[in-house]
Design an enzyme around this catalytic site. Sequence first.
Site, short mmCIF file in Angstrom:
data_model
loop_
_atom_site.label_atom_id
_atom_site.label_comp_id
_atom_site.label_asym_id
_atom_site.label_seq_id
_atom_site.Cartn_x
_atom_site.Cartn_y
_atom_site.Cartn_z
N GLY A 1 94.27 21.16 38.89
CA GLY A 1 94.18 20.76 40.29
C GLY A 1 93.26 19.60 40.59
O GLY A 1 92.13 19.60 40.17
N SER A 2 93.74 18.61 41.32
CA SER A 2 92.89 17.48 41.69
C SER A 2 93.68 16.45 42.49
O SER A 2 94.65 16.79 43.13
CB SER A 2 92.28 16.85 40.45
OG SER A 2 90.95 16.48 40.72
N ARG A 3 93.26 15.17 42.36
CA ARG A 3 93.96 14.14 43.12
C ARG A 3 93.84 12.79 42.43
O ARG A 3 92.95 12.57 41.60
CB ARG A 3 93.44 14.10 44.55
CG ARG A 3 92.55 12.97 44.93
CD ARG A 3 92.06 13.12 46.36
NE ARG A 3 91.62 11.87 46.91
CZ ARG A 3 90.97 11.75 48.06
NH1 ARG A 3 90.69 12.81 48.78
NH2 ARG A 3 90.62 10.57 48.52
#
Length: 217
Positions: free
Chosen positions: A184-186
Site C-alpha cells: 500500500g502506498s502512492r
Amino acid sequence: MKIHREGRRIIFAALVLFAFFGAISFIFLEPVIAYPVSAIFFLLFLFVIRFFRVPSREMSISEGDVFSPADGTVVAIEKVFESEYLNEERIQVSVFMSIWNIHINWFPVGGTVEYFKHHHGKYMVAWHPKSSEKNERTTTIVNTGKEKILFRQIAGYVARRIVSYAVVGRNAGQNTQCGFIKFGSRVDVLLPLNAEICVDIDQKVTGTETVIARLKK
C-alpha cells in the site's frame, strides 16, 4: 498466475508461518475451532499471493503520452513547487494504491534516467498532503529528450519497503517496470504546467494502460 520476484521470499515465509500456526491450532484447540482458524490462515496466505501477482498486459509505447505508473485511484491533481531538483512549478498527479491493487510500478515515459534518490522519512498515511515531502520515498527523473518527468514512489502507513530499479544514466523504457512498493502506498507524477491532464480526481487508473497526461509537442 505469475508471482513477482519481490514477493517470493515473503510468500515462502508466509507459507511457513501460516502452516505452523495452523498446525498449532489443531494441537491446542478443539476441531470445531481449529478448522475455522486454519481457514483464516489459508485465506491470509491467498491474499499474500494475490498481492504479489503479475498482471498480463501488453506494453504500450506512445511518445508524448504519460501513462499511469501504478494501478489505483487518482487522489490529487494540483500545482506544486518542486524544490528537490527541478526548482519550478509543476502539475502533480497522485495515484493511491490500496492493498487490493497490484503494487508494481512502471516508468510513465521513456528516456534516460537523469536523477534518482532514495529519501528516508516518516510513514504517514499515503493520502496525507505532506506524505510527498515527509514520508520515505524515492525521486526519479526521466529525461525524454524533450521534457524531464519526475515521479515519486511514496511509502504509506502500512508500506515499509520501497524497491526501485532506476539507475542514473540508463535507459528507461516506457511502461517497463521501475519498482515495487510493498503493502500500500502512492506514486506522484510531476508534469510540466502546459501538459494536458487526462484524468480526474477519484478516477480509477491502470498502470501501463491509462494515459494520465499528454505533453505538448
